[in-house]
Design an enzyme around this catalytic site. Structure first.
Site, PDB file in Angstrom:
ATOM      1  N   LYS A   9      76.807  49.812  75.287  1.00  0.00           N
ATOM      2  CA  LYS A   9      78.070  50.302  76.207  1.00  0.00           C
ATOM      3  C   LYS A   9      77.536  50.302  78.552  1.00  0.00           C
ATOM      4  O   LYS A   9      76.884  49.359  78.730  1.00  0.00           O
ATOM      5  CB  LYS A   9      77.788  52.695  76.618  1.00  0.00           C
ATOM      6  CG  LYS A   9      78.463  52.539  74.869  1.00  0.00           C
ATOM      7  CD  LYS A   9      78.770  54.282  74.711  1.00  0.00           C
ATOM      8  CE  LYS A   9      78.958  53.853  73.131  1.00  0.00           C
ATOM      9  NZ  LYS A   9      79.140  55.398  72.400  1.00  0.00           N
ATOM     10  N   GLU A  64      86.238  53.778  73.026  1.00  0.00           N
ATOM     11  CA  GLU A  64      86.597  54.329  74.484  1.00  0.00           C
ATOM     12  C   GLU A  64      87.234  53.513  75.324  1.00  0.00           C
ATOM     13  O   GLU A  64      87.700  53.838  76.776  1.00  0.00           O
ATOM     14  CB  GLU A  64      84.613  54.452  74.773  1.00  0.00           C
ATOM     15  CG  GLU A  64      83.875  55.578  74.319  1.00  0.00           C
ATOM     16  CD  GLU A  64      82.829  55.603  73.855  1.00  0.00           C
ATOM     17  OE1 GLU A  64      82.022  54.304  74.432  1.00  0.00           O
ATOM     18  OE2 GLU A  64      81.649  56.569  73.709  1.00  0.00           O
ATOM     19  N   SER A 107      76.365  59.713  66.772  1.00  0.00           N
ATOM     20  CA  SER A 107      75.678  60.391  66.532  1.00  0.00           C
ATOM     21  C   SER A 107      73.848  60.232  65.738  1.00  0.00           C
ATOM     22  O   SER A 107      73.301  60.948  65.387  1.00  0.00           O
ATOM     23  CB  SER A 107      75.851  61.480  66.344  1.00  0.00           C
ATOM     24  OG  SER A 107      76.273  62.259  67.998  1.00  0.00           O
ATOM     25  N   GLY A 110      77.990  60.932  70.741  1.00  0.00           N
ATOM     26  CA  GLY A 110      77.639  61.427  72.009  1.00  0.00           C
ATOM     27  C   GLY A 110      78.072  62.577  72.095  1.00  0.00           C
ATOM     28  O   GLY A 110      77.530  63.668  72.555  1.00  0.00           O
ATOM     29  N   GLU A 129      83.888  55.340  63.366  1.00  0.00           N
ATOM     30  CA  GLU A 129      83.106  55.984  64.707  1.00  0.00           C
ATOM     31  C   GLU A 129      84.564  57.303  65.017  1.00  0.00           C
ATOM     32  O   GLU A 129      84.785  57.324  65.546  1.00  0.00           O
ATOM     33  CB  GLU A 129      82.651  55.752  65.022  1.00  0.00           C
ATOM     34  CG  GLU A 129      82.169  54.345  65.265  1.00  0.00           C
ATOM     35  CD  GLU A 129      81.867  53.786  66.720  1.00  0.00           C
ATOM     36  OE1 GLU A 129      79.563  53.966  66.757  1.00  0.00           O
ATOM     37  OE2 GLU A 129      81.972  53.486  67.935  1.00  0.00           O
ATOM     38  N   ASN A 167      74.695  49.600  70.805  1.00  0.00           N
ATOM     39  CA  ASN A 167      76.006  49.235  71.637  1.00  0.00           C
ATOM     40  C   ASN A 167      75.084  50.508  72.445  1.00  0.00           C
ATOM     41  O   ASN A 167      75.295  51.599  72.882  1.00  0.00           O
ATOM     42  CB  ASN A 167      77.103  50.369  70.402  1.00  0.00           C
ATOM     43  CG  ASN A 167      78.498  50.621  71.776  1.00  0.00           C
ATOM     44  OD1 ASN A 167      77.664  49.600  72.836  1.00  0.00           O
ATOM     45  ND2 ASN A 167      79.770  50.708  71.451  1.00  0.00           N
ATOM     46  N   HIS A 192      87.161  50.052  70.051  1.00  0.00           N
ATOM     47  CA  HIS A 192      86.168  51.833  69.762  1.00  0.00           C
ATOM     48  C   HIS A 192      87.008  52.009  70.813  1.00  0.00           C
ATOM     49  O   HIS A 192      87.876  51.867  71.864  1.00  0.00           O
ATOM     50  CB  HIS A 192      85.115  50.555  71.279  1.00  0.00           C
ATOM     51  CG  HIS A 192      84.029  52.127  71.132  1.00  0.00           C
ATOM     52  ND1 HIS A 192      84.022  53.172  71.314  1.00  0.00           N
ATOM     53  CD2 HIS A 192      82.803  52.010  70.385  1.00  0.00           C
ATOM     54  CE1 HIS A 192      82.870  53.795  71.401  1.00  0.00           C
ATOM     55  NE2 HIS A 192      81.979  53.319  70.710  1.00  0.00           N
TER      56      HIS A 192
END
Ligand code: 13P
Length: 250
Positions: free
Chosen positions: A13, A101, A211, A174, A168, A11, A99
């Site tokens: 992003k 985000e 991560s 991150g 996730e 991914n 996701h």
């Protein structure tokens, strides 16, 4: 180490431009020379690079996925949006939906459910992301949020819907911090049981994301219920991505 089948989903992003296409040459070479290993690699670049990735990867075993799509099936006046039909038309086979985000930016469970149905309608395989925030985890709310995301997100799906689950934990994305093995095992078992109890799905794989890197991959691979990985930061570095896959099979 077993020759277990695993997904590796990159991914990217909101990173990458036309120059980044060169960076995947070594990854293409690597997959060609390791075609006996049982893995599936999928690149999910931003919309702007989908066409270029599809053209570049056409003759390889690597597939392309989008990072999102609009919930409407039909075309319309939705400035800045792209629907599943438009993605499919490029030769894309997968799409990431739910996701965290995008959940933060307004994707509710109901919207995600509509997006999933629209993507499945176009015969895209959906990579459906779920996971708890740090606040929810600290307040013992992990099971509750995961259950809600699954029940609402996968509502009304048929038995053979092409869905890959990506667990996730938001607090792992991150941050360089990953859950302890016992916590991951417990949560993946829970996800599996909730899907079996509350949806018609029978066959689905569960990936882990957050991560993932060459340093923690060998440990993650000891968890047999994990069927692969959704990789953010490390997936943009071809060396790291190759290393992650290599370490999963050596
Ligand atoms: P990182 O691997 O950068 O933590 O990102 C994970 C992720 O969000 C993949 O979808």
């Amino acid at each position: 180490m077993t020759n277990k089948f695993r997904y590796f989903i990159a991914n990217w992003k909101m990173y990458g431009n036309l120059n980044s296409l060169k960076s995947i040459n070594n990854v293409i070479k690597f997959t060609k020379s390791n075609s006996k290993k049982r893995f599936k690699l999928i690149y999910c670049p931003p919309y702007t690079l989908l066409s270029a990735f599809c053209a570049k990867l056409q003759k390889s075993s690597i597939s392309v996925g989008a990072q999102n799509c609009h919930e409407k099936n039909e075309h319309g006046a939705f400035t800045g949006s792209v629907n599943a039909q438009m993605i499919k038309n490029l030769g894309v086979k997968y799409v990431i939906l739910g996701h965290s985000e995008n959940r933060i930016n307004g994707d509710t469970d109901d919207i995600i459910n509509k997006k999933i149905k629209s993507a499945l309608n176009q015969k895209l395989t959906v990579i459906f992301c779920i996971g708890e925030t740090l606040y929810q985890r600290n307040n013992k709310g992990t099971n509750k949020i995961i259950k809600k995301q699954i029940i609402k997100g996968l509502k009304g799906l048929k038995k053979n819907s092409k869905i890959i689950i990506a667990y996730e934990p938001v607090w792992s994305i991150g941050t360089g911090i990953i859950p302890k093995n016992y916590e991951l095992e417990k949560n993946i078992k829970f996800i599996n049981s909730i899907i079996l109890k509350n949806t018609k799905l029978k066959k689905f794989r569960i990936l882990y994301g957050g991560s993932v890197n060459p340093k923690n991959i060998e440990n993650l691979n000891t968890i047999s219920m994990i069927d692969g990985y959704l990789i953010g930061g490390a997936s943009q570095d071809p060396k790291k991505l190759i290393d992650i896959i290599k370490k999963s099979y050596n």
